[in-house]
Scaffold this motif. Structure first.
Motif, short mmCIF file in Angstrom:
data_model
loop_
_atom_site.label_atom_id
_atom_site.label_comp_id
_atom_site.label_asym_id
_atom_site.label_seq_id
_atom_site.Cartn_x
_atom_site.Cartn_y
_atom_site.Cartn_z
N VAL A 158 39.11 34.49 47.05
CA VAL A 158 39.19 33.87 48.37
C VAL A 158 40.03 32.61 48.22
O VAL A 158 39.76 31.78 47.34
N ALA B 143 36.21 36.44 55.05
CA ALA B 143 35.96 37.09 53.76
C ALA B 143 34.46 37.26 53.53
O ALA B 143 34.03 38.14 52.77
N ALA C 208 39.35 32.22 55.68
CA ALA C 208 38.43 32.40 54.55
C ALA C 208 37.03 32.81 55.02
O ALA C 208 36.32 33.56 54.34
N ALA D 100 39.79 27.04 48.99
CA ALA D 100 38.90 27.91 49.77
C ALA D 100 37.54 27.25 49.96
O ALA D 100 36.91 27.40 51.02
N CYS E 29 32.77 40.65 52.41
CA CYS E 29 31.91 40.66 51.22
C CYS E 29 30.57 41.34 51.54
O CYS E 29 30.11 42.21 50.80
N MET F 158 36.74 31.76 43.96
CA MET F 158 37.38 31.00 45.06
C MET F 158 38.34 29.99 44.48
O MET F 158 38.11 29.45 43.38
N VAL G 295 32.77 36.99 43.25
CA VAL G 295 33.74 36.21 44.02
C VAL G 295 34.30 35.06 43.18
O VAL G 295 33.56 34.36 42.49
#
Ligand code: PMT
Length: 402
Positions: free
Chosen positions: A12, A21, A18, A43, A25, A39, A37
């Motif tokens: 991300v 996402a 963002a 993000a 997810c 980031m 994840v």
């Protein structure tokens, strides 16, 4: 669905999209995928790592230098774990870094170390997207096999309208499914599927059709795509959205479907005729709207071409398609009628569905079918979602074909 148990590494990056996402997810986790994840620090200004940690039940990595619970180097262990790396949203900045092999944060270093397929879903301002630098960077990523989803046209965070919106999660999930299936049981095969009910015009405003929604055929096409095949879907009118990763061909009438199929059979390995093709059409559609009169109206109907019969004839010369599947929609004598169509249309498999019951067949999400083979073998499947029916049918085809 091939998302079940798949290891998806979700990157991300720092853009306003963002937050979307998080929904992606959640949907991936609900579909049975294992999601981790990573980031970028940018993000984390837009959405908290805790959101993703809660959704995935895994710690979220942001900082390359954070102390880890174990001695693993995060960018190496995550990149080795991933079956696929999906970056949603992908900013212009991250796309540039990926194109040039920069590794200045945990996501970019993980991407550099990751042998799995890379999907990027760009989202940014329209001018940033159109900038030659971004376009060149995208072209570089394409040349290395990266899969791009979107961006879509529409309203952007600035209030302007243009190309730069994040693709829909449905599209991103379809791209993930297709990428995960690239080495599947039908990899390298060319599959032609037909779907929906044909419409046979009576006059400019009326037609004769049937209750097919196209759901069974679309499910077959999607499943074939997820098994690694290159899929073309010849679709009569349906209310369904075009399917990601599939070449769509729109037709209206049985004659148009006949032409679309026959034009492609020589380059087809597997043909699946799930469409409900009209057997009869009005003889000579009226050029103007038929006017109401006091008398009854008698319609004269004529036969449409039988597509599967024509394919069988063509197949004798070209030996293509290698495998031909028909569907039989019956309201009585299901097995006997299906067996007779299997033989007369020279099929390798017929999928018999009893369309008299309200929970399966036409215009519902489930189907209850029996698979019939030329050697007399029969395999009944229980009532299942059409998506699952499609997967089961293709599983069996892949086995028989081998
Ligand atoms: O679209 P849905 O709402 O999801 O419904 C799914 C379905 C019930 C339509 C599907 O599962 C199905 O059974 N499709 C085939 C319907 C049909 O036309 O069956 P049929 O028994 O009339 O035809 C037998 C086979 O010959 C079919 O594969 C058909 O595509 C093909 N055919 C028919 C007529 C024609 N002129 N040419 C053909 O090739």
């Amino acid at each position: 669905m091939n998302l079940q148990g798949a290891h998806i590494l979700l990157g991300v990056t720092g853009g306003i999209a963002a937050y979307k996402a998080a929904d992606l997810c959640s949907k991936l986790v609900q579909a049975g995928a294992q999601v981790q994840v990573v980031m970028t620090p940018g993000a984390a200004h837009f959405i908290a790592p805790l959101t993703f940690q809660t959704l995935t039940a895994h710690p979220v990595s942001v900082d390359t230098f954070q102390l880890l619970r174990d001695t693993d180097m995060a960018h190496i262990s995550l990149s080795a774990w991933a079956h696929i790396l999906v970056i949603v949203p992908a900013t212009a900045n991250t796309i540039a870094k990926l194109a040039h092999g920069l590794a200045d944060n945990l996501l970019t270093s993980t991407a550099l170390a990751c042998p799995a397929p890379l999907i990027i879903a760009p989202a940014m301002d329209a001018d940033m997207w159109a900038h030659p630098a971004t376009q060149q960077n995208i072209a570089t990523l394409h040349s290395r096999g990266a899969i791009q989803v979107g961006p879509a046209q529409g309203r952007l965070a600035s209030g302007r309208v243009g190309a730069g919106r994040l693709a829909s999660n449905a599209e991103i999930i379809a791209a993930i499914r297709q990428a995960l299936g690239r080495t599947g049981k039908l990899a390298g095969k060319r599959v032609l599927v037909t779907a929906g009910g044909t419409r046979e015009p009576l006059d400019p405003v009326r037609h004769i059709s049937n209750r097919s929604s196209g759901k069974m055929g679309y499910a077959m096409a999607e499943a074939a795509r997820d098994f690694g095949a290159q899929v073309t879907l010849v679709s009569a009118s349906t209310g369904l959205a075009p399917v990601y990763g599939i070449q769509m061909v729109s037709v209206q009438t049985a004659q148009e479907m006949y032409a679309a199929v026959l034009q492609r059979v020589a380059e087809t390995d597997l043909l699946v005729m799930a469409a409900a093709v009209a057997d009869y059409r009005p003889k000579g559609a009226a050029a103007q709207k038929i006017k109401k009169a006091d008398d009854d109206l008698t319609l004269e109907l004529e036969r449409t071409p039988d597509i599967l019969m024509a394919v069988a004839q063509r197949r004798q010369e070209t030996h293509h398609p290698a495998f031909v599947v028909g569907f039989a929609a019956e309201t009585e004598n299901l097995l006997a009628n299906a067996a007779s169509k299997l033989a007369s249309k020279h099929l390798d498999l017929i999928v018999a569905n009893d369309v008299s019951s309200s929970d399966s067949g036409f215009d519902v999400d489930q189907n209850r079918v029996i698979l019939l083979r030329p050697d007399g073998a029969q395999e009944p499947l229980p009532l299942l979602q059409k998506t699952e029916v499609a997967e089961r049918i293709l599983e069996r085809i892949a086995e028989w074909w081998r």
